[in-house]
Design an enzyme around this catalytic site. Structure first.
Site, short mmCIF file in Angstrom:
data_model
loop_
_atom_site.label_atom_id
_atom_site.label_comp_id
_atom_site.label_asym_id
_atom_site.label_seq_id
_atom_site.Cartn_x
_atom_site.Cartn_y
_atom_site.Cartn_z
N GLU A 16 0.83 -1.20 0.00
CA GLU A 16 0.00 0.00 0.00
C GLU A 16 0.86 1.26 0.00
O GLU A 16 1.20 1.79 1.07
CB GLU A 16 -0.93 0.03 1.21
CG GLU A 16 -2.05 -0.99 1.14
CD GLU A 16 -3.04 -0.87 2.29
OE1 GLU A 16 -2.83 -0.07 3.22
OE2 GLU A 16 -4.04 -1.61 2.24
N GLU B 70 -6.23 -7.29 -0.82
CA GLU B 70 -6.50 -7.18 0.62
C GLU B 70 -7.83 -6.46 0.82
O GLU B 70 -8.10 -5.46 0.16
CB GLU B 70 -5.38 -6.38 1.30
CG GLU B 70 -5.53 -6.32 2.81
CD GLU B 70 -4.48 -5.44 3.47
OE1 GLU B 70 -3.27 -5.70 3.30
OE2 GLU B 70 -4.89 -4.46 4.14
#
Ligand code: IDC
Length: 471
Positions: A181, A269
């Site tokens: 991320e 995710e």
């Protein structure tokens, strides 16, 4: 040196359609599609090495497939769930076909912040080989988080992906996620530059493996990637992450419009709670996400496999088991996930090591292109002689498919070069780290549900030789 009992999947590479040589350069330009029929759930024994066509993840045969699974928590935090019984249960009872191995780079014992790199890599090795043994895909996730900009640890990332992609180059169940991320204001341009560098390194070894690329703002701005995708490599997908109690319609729209613009999106995710990984669950929003992801054939992986006292953990914090979970062991997130994964979709094909059933086999008519061929190899013994290490394995090949196979081929991939010392019940040759096995006339055909065993070999190799996977 570990004693390994490795049960592995195999595909009949002789019979599988060959992949085009070289990664397609223009996969991005493919037509976006909303599928009338949902893609099948992939299983390595059936779908082989994955590829990306247009916006869609596909099996080696070009048919659309989907991955649905679960991510470990940080491997340094919760290494205990990387065990074969746990993976077996996830595959057989939860209908999971992928496990994501989250290797934090900075947080708690991170790879770039003082964690034991060797111990973390050993956990990746175990995760990949247990996944292969249980007919699961495995994603190696370079889990940047507080380090916001992936370029911050560029050198470590380059060295890491060079090493793992060389090691798993011939393992078709491995995918690479190169930056979890990106955040903290890092631009898509900076991420893209990082991704091109790291993808180039992976491509030197794993020519066609699927690579997942993070997007800005905690992997939410897939629109920015859609506006300026990477064109120098094929088989890339771009990640979108959501937490259903925080991210709703607006982020779903971003996902859909990126796909409609031609971007292959992978939800590597998600949680059904809020973006902190905690708070209340929102099953209504979670349901909308699942519906949209299924509609667009998007793959999705839930955060997280642990008993941490946080909502996103799928186990209750009181559960100390590391496999054999029952309903009482599951948190609200875990119950929702189990229910979602085991309803509606077709169950995965039988796990590769299902017991052979000779009675059924006898009734099945012969045919030539079976699915569900798998291989089991057991380390029988190992010894050192004159300073050299020897390993004796016996393998068997099972045909868990519905039709007979009239030939087979197995490749066993080791973590280092091997030299063949002795072998029986097959024809063998070695190419670097890979042992190729083809049948003798007498064990060439295997009836549906049948198996052929006692395929033996003794190899000489390094003092920590491991069998990584079998294809
Ligand atoms: C969280 C874990 C938590 C851990 C924290 C570290 O659930 O136990 O203390 O990381 O900072 C993400 C990240 C993922 C987060 C998760 C929940 O990819 O690492 O895990 N999350 O916060 N993005 C959005 C949410």
């Amino acid at each position: 040196m570990k004693k390994l009992l490795l049960c592995m999947f195999a595909v009949l590479s002789l019979l599988a359609p060959e992949l085009e040589a070289g990664a397609p350069m223009d996969t991005f330009a493919g037509e976006p599609e909303v599928r009338a029929e949902e893609p099948a759930l992939a299983a390595p024994s059936v779908s082989g090495a994955l590829q990306v066509t247009g916006t869609q993840l596909c099996g080696a045969d070009g048919n659309p497939v989907q991955l649905r699974g679960i991510s470990t928590h940080g491997l340094a935090w919760y290494p205990e769930y990387v065990n074969e019984d746990c993976f077996r249960q996830l595959r057989q009872e939860w209908n999971v076909n992928v496990v994501r191995l989250a290797l934090y780079t900075e947080e708690y014992g991170g790879y770039c912040s003082g964690g034991s790199q060797d111990a973390l890599k050993a956990l990746i090795d175990q995760g990949v080989s247990y996944a292969a043994a249980q007919d699961l895909y495995a994603i190696i996730d370079w889990h940047i988080l507080s380090d916001g900009n992936p370029n911050r640890h560029l050198e470590e990332a380059k060295a890491f992906f060079q090493e793992v992609s060389a090691k798993y180059a011939d393992c078709p169940n491995v995918l690479y996620e190169i930056c979890n991320e990106p955040n903290g204001g890092v631009s898509w341009g900076e991420i893209k530059q990082y991704a091109e560098t790291v993808a180039g390194i992976i491509r030197e070894n794993a020519k066609d493996a699927v690579i997942l690329v993070g997007t800005p703002n905690w992997s939410q701005y897939v629109d920015q990637a859609a506006a300026d995708p990477i064109t120098s490599y094929g088989n890339l997908m771009y990640t979108l992450h959501f937490y259903a109690a925080t991210h709703t319609d607006a982020l779903r729209k971003t996902m859909v419009s990126a796909i409609e613009r031609g971007l292959p999106v992978f939800v590597s995710e998600y949680g059904i709670c809020d973006a902190s990984g905690n708070g209340a669950v929102d099953t209504a929003e979670a349901g909308k996400w699942v519906e949209t992801m299924d509609q667009y054939g998007v793959s999705y992986i839930a955060w997280n496999l642990s008993n941490k006292a946080e909502t996103s953990a799928v186990l209750n914090s009181s559960c100390t088991k590391t496999s054999g979970f029952t309903g009482d062991d599951l948190s609200a997130s875990g119950k929702w996930l189990y229910q979602m994964l085991t309803s509606e979709k077709e169950p995965l094909p039988a796990a590769p090591l299902a017991e052979a059933n000779p009675a059924e086999a006898a009734e099945t008519p012969a045919a030539s292109v079976p699915e569900g061929i798998s291989c089991t190899a057991v380390l029988q013994n190992h010894w050192t002689s004159n300073g050299e290490c020897f390993y004796h394995y016996t393998a068997s090949v099972q045909n868990g498919g519905k039709t007979a196979c009239d030939t087979w081929r197995v490749q066993a991939v080791f973590n280092g070069p091997v030299v063949l010392q002795d072998s029986w019940n097959g024809d063998f040759y070695i190419d670097g780290k890979t042992l190729h096995v083809t049948p003798k006339d007498y064990n060439r055909s295997i009836p549906a549900g049948g198996a052929t065993g006692d395929i033996g070999f003794i190899v000489k190799g390094g003092n920590d030789l491991q069998l990584l996977c079998c294809v």
